[in-house]
Scaffold this motif. Structure first.
Motif, PDB file in Angstrom:
ATOM      1  N   ALA A  42       0.830  -1.208   0.000  1.00 22.32           N
ATOM      2  CA  ALA A  42       0.000   0.000   0.000  1.00 22.32           C
ATOM      3  C   ALA A  42       0.865   1.258   0.000  1.00 22.32           C
ATOM      4  N   SER A  48      -4.678   0.013  -2.967  1.00 19.33           N
ATOM      5  CA  SER A  48      -5.698   0.000  -1.928  1.00 19.33           C
ATOM      6  C   SER A  48      -5.464  -1.248  -1.076  1.00 19.33           C
ATOM      7  N   GLU A  49      -6.078  -1.288   0.063  1.00 19.69           N
ATOM      8  CA  GLU A  49      -5.895  -2.454   0.935  1.00 19.69           C
ATOM      9  C   GLU A  49      -6.378  -3.727   0.249  1.00 19.69           C
ATOM     10  N   ASP A  50      -7.506  -3.647  -0.465  1.00 20.82           N
ATOM     11  CA  ASP A  50      -8.032  -4.825  -1.166  1.00 20.82           C
ATOM     12  C   ASP A  50      -7.059  -5.320  -2.241  1.00 20.82           C
ATOM     13  N   GLU A  51      -6.490  -4.397  -3.015  1.00 18.76           N
ATOM     14  CA  GLU A  51      -5.523  -4.778  -4.045  1.00 18.76           C
ATOM     15  C   GLU A  51      -4.284  -5.408  -3.414  1.00 18.76           C
TER      16      GLU A  51
END
Length: 101
Positions: A42, A48-51
């Motif tokens: 990140a 992003s956190e999801d990525e």
């Protein structure tokens, strides 16, 4: 008047080549905490956190994952900074670069 006729030659066009791109790879290890890997992804790669979680899990399951693709100098800088972040915290986290084919 002159007997010579003037013909215009098309000017030679030089093409600027695009720089060769390099992949930044995240290598899996069994010692670096997942949360730390996500935080580095990140921070250094602006994910992003999801990525970041998706990339971390892919590397965990497959052993290696392509994080991003950049020109050589950018890829090497980001890989080095991310690897050094792991070392600074005592983890064997490793990022490498390789030419994109």
């Amino acid at each position: 008047m002159s007997d010579r006729s003037t013909t215009l030659q098309p000017s030679a066009r030089t093409r600027t080549e695009r720089p060769r791109l390099y992949k930044v790879l995240l290598l899996n290890d069994d010692f670096t905490p997942r949360e730390f890997v996500v935080a580095v992804l990140a921070a250094e790669f602006r994910m992003s956190e999801d990525e970041a979680v998706r990339v971390m899990l892919t590397a965990h399951q497959q052993g290696v994952c392509v994080v991003a693709v950049f020109p050589r100098d950018v890829a090497e800088t980001k890989a080095t900074r991310a690897t050094e972040a792991g070392r600074a915290n005592g983890f064997p986290l490793r990022f490498e670069t390789e030419p994109e084919t």
